[in-house]
Design a protein around this motif. Structure first.
Motif, PDB file in Angstrom:
ATOM      1  N   LYS A  98      43.008  -3.504  49.462  1.00 47.01           N
ATOM      2  CA  LYS A  98      44.410  -2.781  50.047  1.00 47.01           C
ATOM      3  C   LYS A  98      43.921  -2.624  51.947  1.00 47.01           C
ATOM      4  N   PHE A  99      42.697  -2.393  52.362  1.00 47.05           N
ATOM      5  CA  PHE A  99      42.271  -2.761  53.831  1.00 47.05           C
ATOM      6  C   PHE A  99      42.613  -4.001  53.693  1.00 47.05           C
ATOM      7  N   MET A 100      42.215  -4.790  53.571  1.00 49.53           N
ATOM      8  CA  MET A 100      42.964  -5.987  53.971  1.00 49.53           C
ATOM      9  C   MET A 100      44.555  -6.256  54.237  1.00 49.53           C
ATOM     10  N   SER A 101      45.417  -5.920  52.939  1.00 51.02           N
ATOM     11  CA  SER A 101      46.571  -5.870  53.929  1.00 51.02           C
ATOM     12  C   SER A 101      47.149  -4.809  54.809  1.00 51.02           C
ATOM     13  N   ASP A 102      46.433  -4.166  55.346  1.00 51.77           N
ATOM     14  CA  ASP A 102      47.126  -3.036  56.317  1.00 51.77           C
ATOM     15  C   ASP A 102      46.882  -3.059  57.131  1.00 51.77           C
ATOM     16  N   ASP A 103      47.450  -3.277  58.364  1.00 49.93           N
ATOM     17  CA  ASP A 103      47.077  -3.499  59.803  1.00 49.93           C
ATOM     18  C   ASP A 103      46.412  -2.634  60.686  1.00 49.93           C
ATOM     19  N   MET A 104      46.566  -1.465  60.337  1.00 49.59           N
ATOM     20  CA  MET A 104      45.831  -0.647  61.019  1.00 49.59           C
ATOM     21  C   MET A 104      44.881   0.166  60.958  1.00 49.59           C
ATOM     22  N   VAL A 105      44.553  -0.716  59.780  1.00 48.85           N
ATOM     23  CA  VAL A 105      42.878  -0.614  59.430  1.00 48.85           C
ATOM     24  C   VAL A 105      41.673  -1.592  59.942  1.00 48.85           C
ATOM     25  N   ASP A 106      40.522  -1.719  60.950  1.00 45.23           N
ATOM     26  CA  ASP A 106      39.988  -2.634  61.187  1.00 45.23           C
ATOM     27  C   ASP A 106      38.932  -2.544  60.266  1.00 45.23           C
ATOM     28  N   ASP A 107      38.834  -3.668  59.058  1.00 43.80           N
ATOM     29  CA  ASP A 107      38.242  -3.240  58.113  1.00 43.80           C
ATOM     30  C   ASP A 107      37.376  -4.395  58.587  1.00 43.80           C
ATOM     31  N   ASP A 108      37.075  -4.659  59.138  1.00 43.41           N
ATOM     32  CA  ASP A 108      35.564  -5.749  59.754  1.00 43.41           C
ATOM     33  C   ASP A 108      34.805  -4.576  59.793  1.00 43.41           C
ATOM     34  N   SER A 109      34.502  -3.671  60.753  1.00 38.53           N
ATOM     35  CA  SER A 109      33.547  -2.400  60.996  1.00 38.53           C
ATOM     36  C   SER A 109      33.495  -1.547  60.253  1.00 38.53           C
ATOM     37  N   ILE A 110      34.022  -1.357  58.918  1.00 38.05           N
ATOM     38  CA  ILE A 110      33.516  -0.533  57.697  1.00 38.05           C
ATOM     39  C   ILE A 110      33.228  -1.520  55.973  1.00 38.05           C
ATOM     40  N   HIS A 111      32.113  -0.295  55.757  1.00 43.24           N
ATOM     41  CA  HIS A 111      31.257  -0.820  54.722  1.00 43.24           C
ATOM     42  C   HIS A 111      31.835   0.187  53.642  1.00 43.24           C
ATOM     43  N   VAL A 112      31.808  -0.454  52.857  1.00 42.45           N
ATOM     44  CA  VAL A 112      32.078   0.763  51.024  1.00 42.45           C
ATOM     45  C   VAL A 112      31.676   0.416  50.067  1.00 42.45           C
ATOM     46  N   LYS A 113      30.840   1.387  50.064  1.00 39.24           N
ATOM     47  CA  LYS A 113      30.496   0.759  48.456  1.00 39.24           C
ATOM     48  C   LYS A 113      30.309   1.832  47.193  1.00 39.24           C
ATOM     49  N   VAL A 114      31.140   1.932  46.657  1.00 43.85           N
ATOM     50  CA  VAL A 114      31.655   2.319  45.626  1.00 43.85           C
ATOM     51  C   VAL A 114      29.854   2.929  43.966  1.00 43.85           C
TER      52      VAL A 114
END
Length: 138
Positions: free
Chosen positions: A72-88
């Protein structure tokens, strides 16, 4: 067709290994993860799931959820997913990292909340740009 004794032994060993695997898998699935504390008060207690151990089922569920979030992050152009770390962990999503403004932080949180299976979002995103400050010529 007659099986040789060595082939019969191999089949017997494979059956016992398969049986041991099934028993081990069932034991792992039954093992509890993080338990909630029962304090006796009517207030609902939410355990801190970030550092809790997970069962194999919870691990796979969290991995699938992580894949959904990343795609979802990769398909969205408005969110810079390179600088966001996700943990679940146990359906709770932890967002760490840096975003440029409050809009990107809100977009990241809303994208994660829109995914089925997300129980809660804990955002620890920091801003690199606190906003534009307008100064007069005075």
């Amino acid at each position: 067709m007659v099986l040789s004794p060595s082939l019969m032994r191999k089949k017997s060993v494979l059956k016992s290994q398969f049986f041991n695997f099934i028993i081990s898998a069932m034991a792992l699935l039954i093992m509890p993860g993080c338990g909630s504390k029962n304090t006796g008060s009517p207030v609902h207690y939410q355990a801190n799931t970030e550092n809790c151990t997970r069962s194999p089922v919870a691990f796979v569920s969290d991995a699938v959820l992580m894949g959904r979030i990343k795609s979802k992050f990769m398909s969205d152009d408005m969110v810079d997913d390179d600088s966001i770390h996700v943990k679940v962990r146990h359906g709770v999503v932890y967002l760490d990292g840096w975003v440029t403004d409050t809009y990107q932080r809100r977009m990241a949180q809303d994208l994660v909340r829109s995914i089925d299976g997300v129980g809660r979002v804990v955002s620890r995103l920091k801003l690199t740009n606190q906003g534009t400050i307008f100064r007069t010529a005075d």
